[in-house]
Design a protein around this motif. Sequence first.
Motif, PDB file in Angstrom:
ATOM      1  N   PRO A 203       0.833  -1.210   0.000  1.00 60.04           N
ATOM      2  CA  PRO A 203       0.000   0.000   0.000  1.00 60.04           C
ATOM      3  C   PRO A 203       0.862   1.252   0.000  1.00 60.04           C
ATOM      4  N   ARG A 204       0.281   2.346  -0.468  1.00 58.42           N
ATOM      5  CA  ARG A 204       0.987   3.630  -0.537  1.00 58.42           C
ATOM      6  C   ARG A 204       1.349   4.117   0.867  1.00 58.42           C
ATOM      7  N   GLU A 205       2.549   4.658   0.990  1.00 58.53           N
ATOM      8  CA  GLU A 205       2.963   5.238   2.269  1.00 58.53           C
ATOM      9  C   GLU A 205       2.126   6.456   2.595  1.00 58.53           C
ATOM     10  N   PRO A 206       1.721   6.651   3.858  1.00 55.90           N
ATOM     11  CA  PRO A 206       1.092   7.922   4.238  1.00 55.90           C
ATOM     12  C   PRO A 206       2.036   9.088   3.955  1.00 55.90           C
ATOM     13  N   LEU A 207       1.464  10.262   3.675  1.00 55.49           N
ATOM     14  CA  LEU A 207       2.273  11.397   3.248  1.00 55.49           C
ATOM     15  C   LEU A 207       3.339  11.760   4.273  1.00 55.49           C
ATOM     16  N   GLY A 208       2.957  11.824   5.551  1.00 53.38           N
ATOM     17  CA  GLY A 208       3.934  12.175   6.581  1.00 53.38           C
ATOM     18  C   GLY A 208       5.073  11.178   6.656  1.00 53.38           C
ATOM     19  N   GLN A 209       4.741   9.905   6.547  1.00 54.53           N
ATOM     20  CA  GLN A 209       5.769   8.870   6.578  1.00 54.53           C
ATOM     21  C   GLN A 209       6.656   8.948   5.350  1.00 54.53           C
ATOM     22  N   ALA A 210       6.062   9.265   4.196  1.00 58.46           N
ATOM     23  CA  ALA A 210       6.842   9.393   2.970  1.00 58.46           C
ATOM     24  C   ALA A 210       7.804  10.581   3.054  1.00 58.46           C
ATOM     25  N   LEU A 211       7.345  11.680   3.648  1.00 62.78           N
ATOM     26  CA  LEU A 211       8.232  12.840   3.821  1.00 62.78           C
ATOM     27  C   LEU A 211       9.419  12.478   4.708  1.00 62.78           C
ATOM     28  N   GLY A 212       9.132  11.789   5.813  1.00 62.67           N
ATOM     29  CA  GLY A 212      10.206  11.378   6.715  1.00 62.67           C
ATOM     30  C   GLY A 212      11.185  10.437   6.047  1.00 62.67           C
ATOM     31  N   ALA A 213      10.665   9.506   5.216  1.00 60.57           N
ATOM     32  CA  ALA A 213      11.544   8.569   4.522  1.00 60.57           C
ATOM     33  C   ALA A 213      12.469   9.290   3.558  1.00 60.57           C
ATOM     34  N   PRO A 341      17.839   5.686  -5.844  1.00 57.71           N
ATOM     35  CA  PRO A 341      16.952   4.674  -6.439  1.00 57.71           C
ATOM     36  C   PRO A 341      15.596   5.269  -6.787  1.00 57.71           C
ATOM     37  N   ARG A 342      14.873   4.581  -7.668  1.00 54.94           N
ATOM     38  CA  ARG A 342      13.632   5.127  -8.208  1.00 54.94           C
ATOM     39  C   ARG A 342      12.566   5.346  -7.135  1.00 54.94           C
ATOM     40  N   TRP A 343      12.578   4.568  -6.058  1.00 51.75           N
ATOM     41  CA  TRP A 343      11.495   4.689  -5.076  1.00 51.75           C
ATOM     42  C   TRP A 343      11.510   6.014  -4.344  1.00 51.75           C
ATOM     43  N   VAL A 344      12.642   6.706  -4.351  1.00 51.41           N
ATOM     44  CA  VAL A 344      12.751   7.951  -3.591  1.00 51.41           C
ATOM     45  C   VAL A 344      13.271   9.101  -4.448  1.00 51.41           C
ATOM     46  N   VAL A 345      13.367   8.909  -5.774  1.00 47.70           N
ATOM     47  CA  VAL A 345      14.013   9.918  -6.611  1.00 47.70           C
ATOM     48  C   VAL A 345      13.239  11.235  -6.616  1.00 47.70           C
ATOM     49  N   GLY A 346      11.906  11.187  -6.566  1.00 46.49           N
ATOM     50  CA  GLY A 346      11.134  12.426  -6.535  1.00 46.49           C
ATOM     51  C   GLY A 346      11.432  13.248  -5.297  1.00 46.49           C
ATOM     52  N   ARG A 347      11.522  12.584  -4.151  1.00 42.87           N
ATOM     53  CA  ARG A 347      11.824  13.297  -2.907  1.00 42.87           C
ATOM     54  C   ARG A 347      13.267  13.806  -2.895  1.00 42.87           C
ATOM     55  N   ALA A 348      14.182  13.007  -3.430  1.00 45.06           N
ATOM     56  CA  ALA A 348      15.577  13.463  -3.491  1.00 45.06           C
ATOM     57  C   ALA A 348      15.704  14.699  -4.370  1.00 45.06           C
ATOM     58  N   LEU A 349      15.032  14.680  -5.523  1.00 45.41           N
ATOM     59  CA  LEU A 349      15.067  15.853  -6.403  1.00 45.41           C
ATOM     60  C   LEU A 349      14.406  17.055  -5.742  1.00 45.41           C
ATOM     61  N   SER A 350      13.348  16.807  -4.974  1.00 40.17           N
ATOM     62  CA  SER A 350      12.671  17.934  -4.318  1.00 40.17           C
ATOM     63  C   SER A 350      13.559  18.556  -3.244  1.00 40.17           C
ATOM     64  N   VAL A 351      14.287  17.735  -2.498  1.00 42.35           N
ATOM     65  CA  VAL A 351      15.200  18.284  -1.493  1.00 42.35           C
ATOM     66  C   VAL A 351      16.329  19.059  -2.180  1.00 42.35           C
ATOM     67  N   TYR A 352      16.819  18.515  -3.285  1.00 40.77           N
ATOM     68  CA  TYR A 352      17.833  19.244  -4.059  1.00 40.77           C
ATOM     69  C   TYR A 352      17.290  20.592  -4.522  1.00 40.77           C
ATOM     70  N   GLN A 353      16.052  20.608  -5.017  1.00 40.62           N
ATOM     71  CA  GLN A 353      15.457  21.867  -5.453  1.00 40.62           C
ATOM     72  C   GLN A 353      15.247  22.821  -4.290  1.00 40.62           C
ATOM     73  N   MET A 354      14.867  22.282  -3.135  1.00 44.22           N
ATOM     74  CA  MET A 354      14.729  23.138  -1.960  1.00 44.22           C
ATOM     75  C   MET A 354      16.041  23.827  -1.634  1.00 44.22           C
ATOM     76  N   ALA A 355      17.128  23.064  -1.701  1.00 47.44           N
ATOM     77  CA  ALA A 355      18.435  23.647  -1.397  1.00 47.44           C
ATOM     78  C   ALA A 355      18.814  24.689  -2.434  1.00 47.44           C
ATOM     79  N   THR A 356      18.663  24.351  -3.713  1.00 48.46           N
ATOM     80  CA  THR A 356      19.086  25.253  -4.782  1.00 48.46           C
ATOM     81  C   THR A 356      18.226  26.500  -4.838  1.00 48.46           C
TER      82      THR A 356
END
Length: 545
Positions: A203-213, A341-356
Motif C-alpha cells: 500500500p501507498r505510504e502515508p504522506l507524513g511517513q513518505a516525507l520522513g523517509a 533509487p527510483r522509489w525515492v528519486v522524486g523526494r531526493a530531487l525535491s530536497v535538491y530543489q529546496m536547497a538550490t
Amino acid sequence: MEPKTSTFGPLRNRTFLELWIASQMSNLGGLVQMVGAGWLMTSLSDSSGMVALVQASNTLPIMVFSLIAGALADSYDRRRILLSAQIFMLLVSAALAVSAYFDILGPWGLLGFTFAIGSGMALYNPSWQASMGDIVSRQNLSAAVGLNAMGFNLMRSVGPALGGILVAIAGAASAFAFNAVSYLPTTLALWRWKPPAKSESLPREPLGQALGAGLRYMSMSPHLLKVLVRSAMFGFAASSAMALMPLVARDVLQGTALTYGLLLGFFGLGAIGGVLMNSRVRSKYANERIVAAAFVAFAAGIVILALGRHIAVSAVGLMIAGAAWVLALSLFNVTVQLSTPRWVVGRALSVYQMATFGGMALGAWIWGVVAEYQSVTTALLLASIVLVAGAFIGRWIGLGEYGSLDLDPLNTFAEPQLRIDLRARSGPIVIMIDYVIAEEDVDEFLALIHRRRRVRIRDGARHWSLLRDLENPDLWSERFHVATWNDYLRHNSRRTKSDLESFEALLALHRGPGRPRVHRLIERQSVPRHEDFPLKPVQPDMPQH
C-alpha cells in the motif's frame, strides 16, 4: 567522469521528443511572463528590494513546497500531478493577465501572483524530472537533463527579447496572457502520454511517513549531502545575476524593457553553449573539477557584468555566466538522479530543489538589499567573491563520481511464511540478525556493519543497534525496529544491487552454520491478558524453527 553519449540521443525517443517540444512552448511563456513581471515591478515600486523580490517570489515556493511535491511524485501518478500543475498555472496566469489589463495590480498583488505560479512549478518540477528516468534509459539520462536545460535556454535566447517587445508594445498584460496560452501545448502532450501502469504490491505510504523517509534517505547519503551544500551555495550567489538584471538594464545601461530582454537572451545563448559542451566536458573531467570551474566562471561573468557600461560588454559576461550556470546545475541534477533509487528519486530531487532554489530566494533578497543600500555593482562583486569561495570549498566537500552505482532493485527478498496470523499493519516489528564472527575479523566486520547501519536507517529502520554476547563473544547481533509488518516488507523492497556488495562481504565473515539467523519478532511493551495473535495451521513446506 562518465562515458561520452550523444547530446541529442534522447530525441530519438518519441515520447521524450513530444514532451520536450511542448515544454519549450511553456518555457517560452514563462520567460515572457518573467520579463513582464520584472519590468512591471519597476513601474509599481522604486525599491530595488521589491524588484529583486519578483525573482524571490518565483523561487521561494519551490523551497517551501518541493518536499511535499516530491513525496507526491513518488507515491502518486506523476502524469496526473503534471496535468494538475499545468492547469493550475494556466488559470493563475490568466487571472494575472486580467488583473494587469484592468490596472488593479499593486506591488504585493504582483508578488502574490508570481508566488502562486511558482507554487505550480514547485508541484510540477519533481514529477517532471523524476519522469525522465521513466522515459529514457539510464545511459541517456544525463543527455535528457542537458536537453531540457538546452531547450529552456534556447527559449531564454528569444523569450526575454520577445517579452521585452510585447511589454514595450502592448504592456505587461500581454506578456501574462501569452504565458497563459503557452501552457496549452504541454497540457495536450501530457494528456496524450500514456506511461505504463505500475503494479504495487504494497500500500501507498502515508504522506507524513513518505516525507520522513525522503529526508532520512538524504541525511544518510553523504554523497547527496555534498550536492545539497554546493547547489545551495551556487544558487545563493548566482541568483544575483537574475535578480539584479532589471536594475542593470535600467540603471547601469540606461536601457528599456527591450534591453532587459536582450540581457536575458545573452545569458540563454551562453547556457546553450554550456549544453553543447556538456557531454564532452563530462567525458574528460571529474565532477568536482567541472563544478569548481563553473563557480569560478560564473564569478568572472558577473564581475564583467558589474563593471561593464555597454551592452556588448555585459553580453560577454552574461554568456560566460550562462554556460557556467547550466554546467553546474545540470551536473547537480544528474548526480542526484543517478545516485538515488527510483522509489525515492522524486523526494531526493525535491530536497535538491529546496536547497538550490532556497539559496536563490535568499540570495535574490540579500543582493537586492545590498543593491538598494550600496549599489548594483557592489552587490554583483560581493556575489562573485562568494562564488570563488564556493569553488575552494570543494577541497573539503567535493562531488564524487556516480557512474558505478547500480540502483536497480535487488528483488531477491521473499516474504517469509509466518506461523502467527499477522496483519499487514501489526507492529512494532523487531528484527535481529545473528552473526558468528572470529576475533581476527572483528575490525573488518565493524567497518562493514557500519555501512550496513547506514543502509538500514536510510531504507526505513529505526532504533538500530549492535549487540555482542558477553558469554559467547563471537556472537554479534544486529537489531532494528520497523513500525509495521508492511514497513518491514517495504524496507526489504528498497534494497538495491549496489547494496549487495557489503552484504556479501558480511556473509563471507560469518563463521556459523548456514546463513546468519534472522529473528522476526513482534514487540509488546505491555502484557496482554489473552493471546491476541492466533496461529496459522502448519503447512507441509513451512520451516519449523
